[in-house]
Design a protein around this motif. Structure first.
Motif, PDB file in Angstrom:
ATOM      1  N   TRP A  81      50.067  27.678  17.140  1.00  0.00           N
ATOM      2  CA  TRP A  81      50.959  26.621  17.584  1.00  0.00           C
ATOM      3  C   TRP A  81      52.172  27.083  18.390  1.00  0.00           C
ATOM      4  CZ3 TRP A  81      50.874  21.510  18.198  1.00  0.00           C
ATOM      5  CH2 TRP A  81      49.793  20.820  17.649  1.00  0.00           C
ATOM      6  N   ILE A  85      53.074  25.216  21.891  1.00  0.00           N
ATOM      7  CA  ILE A  85      54.357  24.534  22.123  1.00  0.00           C
ATOM      8  C   ILE A  85      55.069  25.152  23.328  1.00  0.00           C
ATOM      9  CG2 ILE A  85      56.636  24.098  21.121  1.00  0.00           C
ATOM     10  CD1 ILE A  85      55.177  23.927  18.371  1.00  0.00           C
ATOM     11  N   TYR A  91      57.223  19.748  21.731  1.00  0.00           N
ATOM     12  CA  TYR A  91      56.362  19.497  20.580  1.00  0.00           C
ATOM     13  C   TYR A  91      55.658  18.166  20.828  1.00  0.00           C
ATOM     14  CZ  TYR A  91      54.814  18.951  15.751  1.00  0.00           C
ATOM     15  OH  TYR A  91      54.046  18.791  14.623  1.00  0.00           O
ATOM     16  N   LYS A 104      56.136  20.162  11.580  1.00  0.00           N
ATOM     17  CA  LYS A 104      56.737  20.653  12.825  1.00  0.00           C
ATOM     18  C   LYS A 104      57.357  22.026  12.607  1.00  0.00           C
ATOM     19  CE  LYS A 104      60.031  19.562  16.463  1.00  0.00           C
ATOM     20  NZ  LYS A 104      61.067  18.655  16.947  1.00  0.00           N
ATOM     21  N   CYS A 108      56.108  25.198  14.647  1.00  0.00           N
ATOM     22  CA  CYS A 108      57.045  25.896  15.543  1.00  0.00           C
ATOM     23  C   CYS A 108      57.198  27.361  15.163  1.00  0.00           C
ATOM     24  CB  CYS A 108      58.406  25.210  15.526  1.00  0.00           C
ATOM     25  SG  CYS A 108      58.423  23.635  16.393  1.00  0.00           S
TER      26      CYS A 108
END
Length: 151
Positions: A81, A85, A91, A104, A108
């Motif tokens: 991820w 991103i 996002y 999230k 992240c």
């Protein structure tokens, strides 16, 4: 932008550069309001005029895997991820609940539940309950999640 319709014609179409670019992107297949990760990835790739193979190489994965992401047949693992991103520049999902905030933060940071729980200072079972919406974190833990989700 001035572009004659036909070489022997006296008419011309005047289009602003922004409108012309929007027209070209629509012709390429860019979706105006993407809903899924695959649509976000495809839009970004088309805007940058890249092939799936180029994006897969940039993200450090196989073209076949990236293609499945675009078709929404497979979701990336958490460790993939941060690169996604970074490629998108944002996002791709909203953050309406605490569970969304926990996801999230995990995405992240590229961490699984145990790693994130250790960073936040809780046991992973508690973090799992937050992620499923069964429990609300304390204000200090919520602040830590906000910080991790914004990086």
């Amino acid at each position: 932008m001035y572009h004659p319709i036909l070489p022997f014609c006296f008419f011309a179409i005047r289009v602003s550069p922004e409108a012309f670019k929007a027209f070209i992107l629509r012709k390429k297949g860019v979706i105006p309001l993407p809903q899924s990760l695959g649509e976000h990835l495809r839009n970004r790739r088309l805007v940058l005029d890249l092939r799936q193979e180029d994006v897969a190489r940039q993200l450090g994965t196989l073209r076949e895997v990236y293609e499945r992401w675009e078709r929404n047949e497979r979701q990336p693992v958490v460790s993939e991820w941060p690169g996604i991103i970074s490629f998108l520049g944002y996002y791709p999902f909203g953050q309406e609940s605490t569970a969304d905030l926990v996801m999230k933060a995990r995405r992240c940071q590229g961490m699984d539940q145990k790693e994130l729980a250790k960073v936040v200072g809780v046991i992973h079972q508690q973090l799992r309950r937050w992620e499923h919406g069964d429990e609300m974190p304390a204000s200090d833990k919520l602040e830590a999640l906000h910080v991790l989700a914004s990086n």
